[in-house]
Design an enzyme around this catalytic site. Structure first.
Site, short mmCIF file in Angstrom:
data_model
loop_
_atom_site.label_atom_id
_atom_site.label_comp_id
_atom_site.label_asym_id
_atom_site.label_seq_id
_atom_site.Cartn_x
_atom_site.Cartn_y
_atom_site.Cartn_z
N CYS A 173 2.82 1.83 1.56
CA CYS A 173 2.82 1.09 0.30
C CYS A 173 2.90 1.96 -0.95
O CYS A 173 2.93 1.44 -2.07
CB CYS A 173 1.57 0.20 0.22
SG CYS A 173 1.43 -0.90 1.64
N HIS A 306 -3.43 -1.86 -7.83
CA HIS A 306 -2.86 -2.09 -6.50
C HIS A 306 -3.28 -3.48 -6.04
O HIS A 306 -2.45 -4.24 -5.54
CB HIS A 306 -3.33 -1.02 -5.54
CG HIS A 306 -2.67 -1.06 -4.21
ND1 HIS A 306 -1.30 -1.07 -4.05
CD2 HIS A 306 -3.18 -1.09 -2.94
CE1 HIS A 306 -0.99 -1.11 -2.77
NE2 HIS A 306 -2.13 -1.13 -2.07
N GLU A 317 -11.06 0.02 -5.41
CA GLU A 317 -10.24 0.26 -6.60
C GLU A 317 -11.02 -0.03 -7.87
O GLU A 317 -10.91 0.70 -8.86
CB GLU A 317 -8.96 -0.57 -6.55
CG GLU A 317 -8.00 -0.23 -7.69
CD GLU A 317 -6.64 -0.87 -7.57
OE1 GLU A 317 -5.72 -0.45 -8.31
OE2 GLU A 317 -6.47 -1.78 -6.74
N LYS A 335 0.27 -8.96 -7.71
CA LYS A 335 0.73 -9.35 -6.37
C LYS A 335 0.76 -10.86 -6.14
O LYS A 335 1.54 -11.33 -5.31
CB LYS A 335 -0.07 -8.61 -5.32
CG LYS A 335 0.35 -7.13 -5.25
CD LYS A 335 -0.36 -6.36 -4.19
CE LYS A 335 0.26 -4.95 -4.05
NZ LYS A 335 0.11 -4.11 -5.26
N HIS A 340 2.87 -8.66 -1.82
CA HIS A 340 2.81 -7.21 -1.63
C HIS A 340 4.12 -6.79 -1.00
O HIS A 340 4.38 -7.09 0.17
CB HIS A 340 1.63 -6.85 -0.73
CG HIS A 340 1.37 -5.39 -0.63
ND1 HIS A 340 2.26 -4.42 -1.05
CD2 HIS A 340 0.29 -4.70 -0.17
CE1 HIS A 340 1.76 -3.22 -0.85
NE2 HIS A 340 0.55 -3.37 -0.30
N PHE A 400 -1.63 3.20 3.45
CA PHE A 400 -2.29 3.59 4.69
C PHE A 400 -2.38 5.12 4.76
O PHE A 400 -1.50 5.83 4.28
CB PHE A 400 -1.50 3.09 5.90
CG PHE A 400 -1.68 1.62 6.20
CD1 PHE A 400 -2.53 0.84 5.45
CD2 PHE A 400 -1.01 1.03 7.26
CE1 PHE A 400 -2.71 -0.51 5.74
CE2 PHE A 400 -1.17 -0.31 7.56
CZ PHE A 400 -2.02 -1.09 6.79
#
Length: 414
Positions: A173, A306, A317, A335, A340, A400
């Site tokens: 991502c 994010h 976050e 998002k 996403h 990830f």
């Protein structure tokens, strides 16, 4: 609103901005400015759609889907004719003029192409495999090359006839955020004079079922920063920019340029899929981006989080943002507007930041159910009709494996 971003802080070292010479963008928000701005201001995106039959166990989910028709790939690139490349082309055609100008100015060997993706042409591969399993043969126009990760960058270079460095980055991502870092390095080293950067990812059952297997998908519209958040919505999108060290030549544009001001990255490697619970890698990326831009936290007027709406991401976050920026800087996750978009997410959210700066639109409101989690570190979520006060924006993408990237965009002067 104008400000010389290079002279706003106490830092003394020379900061070199990377100028943006155009932005093409196509997602569930739409593909033209009027549509994108209207949906951002209204707080809704009708192309965030519930779908059935996409998950192997019959569960429902919501996706950000492209419903507009896509341009055809020219016949001479038939081997590269995939949905993913057609989606890429729909965004690239929006910036054909500045790309062609750069080719004429610098030469085909002085433009690079760096693309981020995680799915490439896998959706076409799924359809081809289904036909092979049913009929015993693959479609005549299918080739494995179409779903290789490197294919989107090679297609873009072939389409424009470019001969400079061409490659794809796939770090989940954060893929299309790292393209900005790579582009900045190529430009500063003098290897090229301009770089086409961006990301493109398409919906496919492989990805949807993979995230579902991690219990990461929501069966409703995603709910960032809510106490009721329960997972992500996956989307498809394409976003591209043309970057150069020189500002646009148009005198009107030269009065106030939009640039990539700073990039920060980290690889905390906390876990293969879960973020560091305290957001240490996220904090490092944000602080490095500020340092790279020569800015202080108070110079940032908006943070595009994010904000995946998973329990772990939003928790960490918020902690990281609070430690760096405190409670005053407006924050939202976009998002719920796009889904996403995975490998394209950084470029998609960079494009939203560019639209805010270029068109002076209100900041994207935080879409959720209004029940903000008490466990979150205190941050200031964007409310309707919030304006950008400090003309610099930070955008986060966390992947990830703890592969994190933060980008800063803002105004500067030639």
């Amino acid at each position: 609103m104008t400000i010389n971003m290079l002279n706003t802080t106490k830092r003394e070292r020379k900061i070199t901005p990377v100028y943006i010479h155009g932005c093409g963008f196509h997602s569930a928000l739409g593909k033209n400015a009027e549509e994108i701005h209207s949906r951002l201001q209204q707080g809704t995106s009708p192309d965030m759609l519930p779908v059935k039959g996409w998950l192997n166990d019959g569960s429902d989910t919501v996706v950000g889907k492209i419903r507009e028709s896509l341009p055809a790939v020219p016949a001479r690139y038939q081997q590269q004719d995939t949905f993913n490349n057609r989606l890429a082309l729909s965004a690239l055609q929006q910036i054909t003029a500045p790309i062609e100008h750069a080719i004429n100015q610098y030469g085909k060997d002085r433009l690079a192409v760096i693309i981020g993706t995680s799915t490439s042409g896998i959706s076409d591969g799924e359809k081809a495999l289904s036909q092979q399993m049913n009929n015993g043969t693959f479609p005549a126009d299918y080739h494995y090359y179409q779903q290789e990760i490197g294919n989107p960058a090679e297609f873009v270079a072939d389409y424009f006839g470019l001969e400079g460095p061409t490659y794809t980055i796939s770090t989940a991502c954060s893929s299309s955020g790292r393209v900005f870092l790579s582009a900045k390095r190529l430009l500063k080293m003098g290897i090229v004079d301009a770089v086409i950067v961006g990301g493109v990812d398409s919906l496919c059952q492989l990805t949807l079922n993979g995230f579902h297997g991690l219990d990461a998908l929501s069966n409703t519209l995603c709910n960032p920063f809510s106490k009721n958040r329960n997972g992500i919505n996956i989307g498809e999108a394409a976003a591209f920019m043309l970057l150069a060290l020189t500002p646009e030549s148009d005198e009107k544009q030269a009065k106030q340029q939009i640039a990539l001001l700073g990039v920060g990255d980290s690889s905390d490697a906390h876990h293969i899929s879960a973020p560091h619970p305290e957001g240490n890698g996220a904090e490092e990326a944000m602080r490095k981006a500020l340092d790279d831009a020569g800015l202080d936290p108070e110079n940032i007027g908006y943070i595009n989080a994010h904000g995946t709406a998973t329990p772990l991401n939003d928790e960490m976050e918020a902690k990281a943002i609070h430690r760096v920026f405190g409670t005053k800087t407006p924050v939202s996750s976009t998002k719920p507007f796009t889904g996403h978009t995975l490998g394209a997410a950084s470029a998609v959210e960079a494009a939203i930041c560019w639209h805010i700066l270029h068109y002076s639109i209100d900041l994207p409101v935080q879409i959720n159910d209004g029940e903000i989690a008490d466990s979150l570190a205190p941050i200031s979520l964007v409310e309707p009709n919030t304006k950008l006060v400090q003309p610099a924006i930070l955008s986060n993408s966390f992947a990830f494996g703890g592969n994190n990237i933060s980008l800063i965009f803002g105004y500067t002067h030639d």
